[in-house]
Each structure stands twice: as C-alpha cells, then as structure tokens.
Scaffold this motif. Structure first.
Motif, PDB file in Angstrom:
ATOM      1  N   ASN A 184     -44.594   6.806  -5.468  1.00  9.58           N
ATOM      2  CA  ASN A 184     -43.173   6.310  -5.456  1.00  9.58           C
ATOM      3  C   ASN A 184     -42.336   7.024  -4.618  1.00  9.58           C
ATOM      4  N   SER A 185     -42.768   7.775  -3.897  1.00  8.40           N
ATOM      5  CA  SER A 185     -41.581   8.672  -3.106  1.00  8.40           C
ATOM      6  C   SER A 185     -40.706   7.685  -2.363  1.00  8.40           C
ATOM      7  N   TYR A 186     -39.590   8.191  -2.067  1.00 11.55           N
ATOM      8  CA  TYR A 186     -38.247   7.276  -1.598  1.00 11.55           C
ATOM      9  C   TYR A 186     -38.092   6.009  -2.239  1.00 11.55           C
ATOM     10  N   SER A 187     -38.223   5.948  -3.507  1.00  9.73           N
ATOM     11  CA  SER A 187     -38.063   4.826  -4.467  1.00  9.73           C
ATOM     12  C   SER A 187     -36.489   4.506  -4.543  1.00  9.73           C
ATOM     13  N   ARG A 188     -36.203   3.197  -4.479  1.00  7.49           N
ATOM     14  CA  ARG A 188     -34.696   3.069  -4.646  1.00  7.49           C
ATOM     15  C   ARG A 188     -34.683   2.550  -6.194  1.00  7.49           C
ATOM     16  N   GLY A 189     -34.014   3.319  -7.185  1.00 13.04           N
ATOM     17  CA  GLY A 189     -34.005   2.987  -8.178  1.00 13.04           C
ATOM     18  C   GLY A 189     -35.458   2.990  -8.957  1.00 13.04           C
ATOM     19  N   VAL A 190     -35.567   2.392 -10.065  1.00 12.08           N
ATOM     20  CA  VAL A 190     -36.725   2.572 -11.162  1.00 12.08           C
ATOM     21  C   VAL A 190     -38.180   2.224  -9.924  1.00 12.08           C
ATOM     22  N   PRO A 191     -38.928   3.333 -10.125  1.00 18.91           N
ATOM     23  CA  PRO A 191     -40.144   3.188  -9.457  1.00 18.91           C
ATOM     24  C   PRO A 191     -41.217   2.122  -9.717  1.00 18.91           C
ATOM     25  N   GLU A 347     -20.910  -0.564 -10.053  1.00 19.77           N
ATOM     26  CA  GLU A 347     -20.589  -1.289  -8.881  1.00 19.77           C
ATOM     27  C   GLU A 347     -20.667  -0.321  -7.717  1.00 19.77           C
ATOM     28  N   LEU A 348     -20.606   1.042  -7.842  1.00 17.76           N
ATOM     29  CA  LEU A 348     -20.814   2.118  -6.915  1.00 17.76           C
ATOM     30  C   LEU A 348     -22.347   2.584  -6.628  1.00 17.76           C
ATOM     31  N   ALA A 349     -23.213   2.328  -7.485  1.00  9.99           N
ATOM     32  CA  ALA A 349     -24.390   2.646  -7.471  1.00  9.99           C
ATOM     33  C   ALA A 349     -25.063   2.399  -6.249  1.00  9.99           C
ATOM     34  N   PRO A 350     -24.958   1.131  -5.601  1.00  8.68           N
ATOM     35  CA  PRO A 350     -25.887   0.568  -4.436  1.00  8.68           C
ATOM     36  C   PRO A 350     -25.314   1.368  -3.227  1.00  8.68           C
ATOM     37  N   TYR A 351     -23.710   1.845  -3.226  1.00  7.23           N
ATOM     38  CA  TYR A 351     -23.371   2.482  -2.000  1.00  7.23           C
ATOM     39  C   TYR A 351     -23.747   3.799  -2.189  1.00  7.23           C
ATOM     40  N   PHE A 352     -23.798   4.550  -3.379  1.00  4.36           N
ATOM     41  CA  PHE A 352     -24.266   5.645  -3.678  1.00  4.36           C
ATOM     42  C   PHE A 352     -25.685   6.122  -3.228  1.00  4.36           C
ATOM     43  N   GLU A 353     -26.612   4.882  -3.548  1.00  6.19           N
ATOM     44  CA  GLU A 353     -28.110   4.788  -3.090  1.00  6.19           C
ATOM     45  C   GLU A 353     -28.177   4.950  -1.678  1.00  6.19           C
ATOM     46  N   ASP A 354     -27.478   3.839  -0.930  1.00  7.83           N
ATOM     47  CA  ASP A 354     -27.398   4.122   0.462  1.00  7.83           C
ATOM     48  C   ASP A 354     -27.065   5.413   1.130  1.00  7.83           C
ATOM     49  N   MET A 355     -26.038   6.015   0.595  1.00  7.42           N
ATOM     50  CA  MET A 355     -25.699   7.434   1.247  1.00  7.42           C
ATOM     51  C   MET A 355     -27.049   8.290   0.817  1.00  7.42           C
ATOM     52  N   LEU A 356     -27.277   8.300  -0.353  1.00  9.62           N
ATOM     53  CA  LEU A 356     -28.601   9.206  -0.518  1.00  9.62           C
ATOM     54  C   LEU A 356     -29.893   9.048   0.310  1.00  9.62           C
ATOM     55  N   HIS A 357     -29.938   7.744   0.507  1.00  5.36           N
ATOM     56  CA  HIS A 357     -31.609   7.473   1.249  1.00  5.36           C
ATOM     57  C   HIS A 357     -31.135   7.556   2.861  1.00  5.36           C
ATOM     58  N   GLY A 358     -29.856   7.463   3.263  1.00  2.00           N
ATOM     59  CA  GLY A 358     -29.583   7.820   4.568  1.00  2.00           C
ATOM     60  C   GLY A 358     -29.865   9.414   4.994  1.00  2.00           C
ATOM     61  N   LEU A 362     -34.182  13.997   7.375  1.00  2.00           N
ATOM     62  CA  LEU A 362     -33.327  15.322   7.795  1.00  2.00           C
ATOM     63  C   LEU A 362     -34.343  16.482   7.520  1.00  2.00           C
ATOM     64  N   PRO A 363     -34.219  17.595   8.225  1.00  2.00           N
ATOM     65  CA  PRO A 363     -35.024  18.489   7.815  1.00  2.00           C
ATOM     66  C   PRO A 363     -35.386  19.043   6.535  1.00  2.00           C
ATOM     67  N   HIS A 364     -36.736  19.218   6.075  1.00  2.00           N
ATOM     68  CA  HIS A 364     -37.238  19.655   4.730  1.00  2.00           C
ATOM     69  C   HIS A 364     -37.010  18.773   3.660  1.00  2.00           C
ATOM     70  N   VAL A 365     -36.547  17.356   3.800  1.00  2.00           N
ATOM     71  CA  VAL A 365     -36.554  16.480   2.956  1.00  2.00           C
ATOM     72  C   VAL A 365     -37.864  15.904   2.606  1.00  2.00           C
ATOM     73  N   MET A 366     -38.200  15.843   1.341  1.00  2.00           N
ATOM     74  CA  MET A 366     -39.757  15.222   0.879  1.00  2.00           C
ATOM     75  C   MET A 366     -39.616  14.164   0.227  1.00  2.00           C
ATOM     76  N   ASP A 367     -38.483  13.870  -0.703  1.00  2.00           N
ATOM     77  CA  ASP A 367     -38.463  12.698  -1.464  1.00  2.00           C
ATOM     78  C   ASP A 367     -36.764  12.678  -1.602  1.00  2.00           C
ATOM     79  N   ILE A 368     -36.618  11.138  -1.906  1.00  2.00           N
ATOM     80  CA  ILE A 368     -35.133  10.921  -2.501  1.00  2.00           C
ATOM     81  C   ILE A 368     -35.308  10.175  -3.821  1.00  2.00           C
ATOM     82  N   ARG A 369     -34.500  10.249  -4.921  1.00  2.00           N
ATOM     83  CA  ARG A 369     -34.824   9.312  -5.877  1.00  2.00           C
ATOM     84  C   ARG A 369     -33.350   9.198  -6.395  1.00  2.00           C
ATOM     85  N   ASN A 370     -32.922   7.905  -7.229  1.00  2.00           N
ATOM     86  CA  ASN A 370     -31.742   7.622  -7.562  1.00  2.00           C
ATOM     87  C   ASN A 370     -31.681   6.815  -8.664  1.00  2.00           C
TER      88      ASN A 370
END
Length: 439
Positions: A184-191, A347-358, A362-370
């Motif tokens: 489930n790594s780098y899932s967007r929302g619920v995996p 309403e803001l959740a998708p924008y926040f999600e895009d920022m995070l998964h952007g 980057l160095p040392h990043v193993m996973d992103i969840r939101n």
C-alpha cells in the motif's frame, strides 16, 4: 512582540519531551492567531498540526474567545454530581444531533485518555448490567493509541507507551495493525489491500470464546502512530464480526472527530457506526480541556433499569461538563457550522493530497499517506539512531517557520481546517527544502 521568557525551566516536567535537550535550547510560543503561532523571539510559525490535532478551527477564534470570557464571569464552576447547568445539556443535545444515528447519549470527560477509560468501563459495566459479567476481555490493536491511562495503554499498541509501566490490565488482546508498506505504499487516501486483517478478530474470538469478550476498540484512522489508514472494507468487517458475537465496537475518534476527515466523525466518513465513540480535542477546539463519550441508546438504557433514586453508573470527574468547556464547545460547534469547516476540509483534501504526494522522490522519503487534512511522510531512519532524522526535520521546519509533528521517523501533518491553498503550498515548500537538506 517582546515577551520575557521564563528564567528557570527546572520545575516543569514536560510530557513526551526530551526535557534536558529542550531546556538547553527551548522553543517557546507566546501567542497564536488563526493559522500561526508567535514565538518568544517574535517569529510567526505556520501551524501544520492544529496544535496537537485539536485546534481544528485555528487559534483565538472570536466566537470561542468571547464565549469563554462571558462564561467565566457568569458561572465559573458547577458540580456535575447531582447538579447541572444548562450549557452542559445544550451541548450534549448539539453533539447528539451531529452524531451518527443511534448515538443518543454523551458522557463528559476532560481528555481523550479519560474518554477511553470511560468507554472501557462502560463496556464492562454494560455487559454486567445485562447479566453477562463474564465478558471482561478487551481487544485493542497493535500500534493503536488510546491515551496514556492504564486502560488506554493496555488496549493501545505503541511499545514505548507500554513497556515502562509494568503489569497492565489483564485479559487484553490485540489485532494486527493495518500498515502494509509492501502493498500500500504511496496510497492516495484509503489503501486497497488489507481488509482481511479484520478477520483476525475471528481467531481471537475462537481462542478466548466470544462470551468472554466485552469490546473491541480501534481508531478509524490511527493518527498518533504515524497516520495508518484502514484498508477498504476493513472497518465494515470489524463491525460485522463484533455484531455477530455480541461484542461492543468502540471507535476512538479523538483525532478523527469534528471534521478532520471532511465529515463530522470518522464513523460518518467510512459509513460504519460503532456502539461508542470516544472524543476530545476538536470538541472545544483545544481551548478548554474536554472530552465526550458517545454511546448508543441501547447501552445507556441498559443502566436505567433499577430504582430511579439510585446512581446508575459509579463513574465521573470533578470537571465533567465544566461550564467553561461547555461554553467553548457550543461556540466551537457554531464556528464549524457557520464557516462550513467540515465541508472546507473535504474540498481542500485533494489539493492537500497533491502537495503531499509531490514530495515523493525527495531524499529519505519511504512512503506518503493521506486522508482528509491528515498526512504522513515516512522517512528512512538513520542506521542505529531511530527517530533522529525525523526530529532533525522537525527542528529544521521550526526554524523555517513551520510546525510539524513527528512520531518515530514519520512526519505527521494535520493543519487547522481554515488553512488556504497558499498555506498548503507553503507547507510543501518548507518540507521540500527541509528534506533536501537532511543528512
């Protein structure tokens, strides 16, 4: 702003803090407004964590401030044992009105930890009231966080919160956590993967016997352990299994309650209604300590069978339904409603999600969840020094004017629901700079 810092830091034993390290180079907040804190040296710091997951409407919001100021002058304290005051009842009605159908009653506490203890005690007493006193076993989950009292750390599953405190509650078992990085790594929302993990409850039931189990407690979304999300269908399976065996299901909504996922509660977001919900934090926007346990009419009514002049539940707190907290709660709910903050979160959740998964790559990043306005960036730990890299990121972000939270080697974000897109962009810019410069 010129605010004198304390000249002696020795007396205050700080919670969940490396005290000796902090006191050598203290970080002091002296004011807050809307999305920002102000430090003792006059810098503005963007609040990326809503305090500690609690200031969902931001800071120093006028309606809440005015309500507390007026209340302390009118009625500063009233006992909750055998006495009442109007705002405690009014707030309970408002809370029940916004809760999932069937959540008909509220028992006040002062914190999430106390809400958990209360819910666990109610669960045990409920079965006893129904003639099933043998149901004493409580089931939590690995990596779960349910506060820091003995019941909470017993059903909780965060190792350091448990291992230093000796014998905990007997008769507790744990479900596996739902963190599956390989699938489930780098899932967007619920995996997608892992709903079958709920079926482990059937194994536990078979091992101990369903007639011995009082309750299962889980966070709809596990926050404090580093934002671990329930796989699709997982909570529905837990609900079906608990109903099948007459086991109460408790959702710990201390973090997910009051708009954090873009709905009033996690139960609403996931479409799964438990028997009880524990809440705190966002109930008063963090302004005055308060918690509340929501419970079904069936649970409440099971206690209302004896003589009317007898106490039904021998439990409560000096500050249950405190007047200042009740006033803050009412004003907080009005602020959420008037400003449409739950809808704003959605309403803001998708924008926040895009920022995070952007931040991926980057160095040392193993996973992103939101999920909703909650995010996690998991970092590769420094060999032999777990937590070091994330804590260095925390310090670097603070120096750049951003407050983040770290747990283990995970950066956790949960900004106030009043955040705007430019401020979401700012979080992304600071984290990008911090991550690029981490050793």
């Amino acid at each position: 702003m010129n605010v004198q810092s304390p000249n002696d830091l020795r007396a205050f034993w700080m919670p969940f803090t490396a005290n000796r390290q902090f006191k050598q180079n203290p970080r002091m907040f002296v004011a807050a407004k809307d999305m920002h804190y102000t430090t003792a040296d006059g810098r503005e710091v963007l609040d990326g964590t809503a305090g500690l997951w609690c200031c969902n409407a931001g800071h120093a919001r006028p309606k809440i401030v005015e309500a507390v100021q007026a209340q302390v002058a009118e009625l500063d304290y009233a006992p909750a044992f055998q006495m009442g005051h109007p705002k405690a009842f009014e707030l309970a009605n408002r809370l029940v009105d916004m809760a999932p159908a069937g959540m008909d009653h509220v028992f006040y506490t002062n914190s999430g930890s106390e809400s958990v203890e209360t819910a666990l005690k109610i669960a045990l007493a409920y079965h006893r009231a129904r003639g099933e006193g043998q149901r004493t076993r409580l089931i939590g989950r690995e990596r779960g966080y349910h506060g820091v009292n003995f019941g909470g750390i017993s059903v909780g599953g965060i190792v350091n919160n448990r291992k230093f405190f000796g014998t905990l509650l007997n008769g507790v078992d744990h479900l596996p956590h739902t963190h599956l990085p390989e699938q489930n790594s780098y899932s967007r929302g619920v995996p997608e993967h892992g709903a079958e993990l709920a079926d482990d409850l059937e194994r536990i039931v078979a091992l101990h016997g369903p007639e011995t189990i009082a309750a299962v407690i889980v966070e709809p979304m596990a926050g404090s352990t580093g934002v671990i999300l329930p796989p699709k269908g997982y909570l529905e399976r837990l609900r079906a299994i608990t109903e099948k065996h007459g086991i109460l299901l408790i959702f710990d909504e201390v973090i997910t309650g009051f708009g954090r996922l873009g709905a009033p509660f996690g139960a609403d977001y996931f479409g799964v209604t438990p028997d009880m919900m524990t809440t705190a934090k966002g109930i008063t926007n963090g302004v005055v300590p308060m918690g509340a346990v929501f419970c079904s009419g069936a649970i409440h009514d099971a206690f209302m069978q004896g003589p009317e002049n007898t106490i039904e539940l021998f439990h409560g707190y000096t500050y249950s339904g405190n007047p200042l907290a009740a006033a803050a709660g009412l004003a907080t709910l009005e602020t959420y409603r008037e400003e449409g903050l739950f809808e704003r979160c959605a309403e803001l959740a998708p924008y926040f999600e895009d920022m995070l998964h952007g931040l991926k790559g980057l160095p040392h990043v193993m996973d992103i969840r939101n999920l909703g306005l909650v995010g996690a960036v998991e970092l590769e730990p420094v060999a032999g020094a777990p937590t070091k890299r994330a804590f260095e990121a925390f310090l670097a972000a603070y120096d750049e004017g951003l407050l983040i939270r770290t747990t283990g080697d995970i950066i956790a974000l949960s900004p106030p629901l009043i955040i705007d897109k430019a401020q979401i962009d700012r979080i992304g810019e600071v984290l990008t700079k911090v991550l690029k410069n981490l050793a």
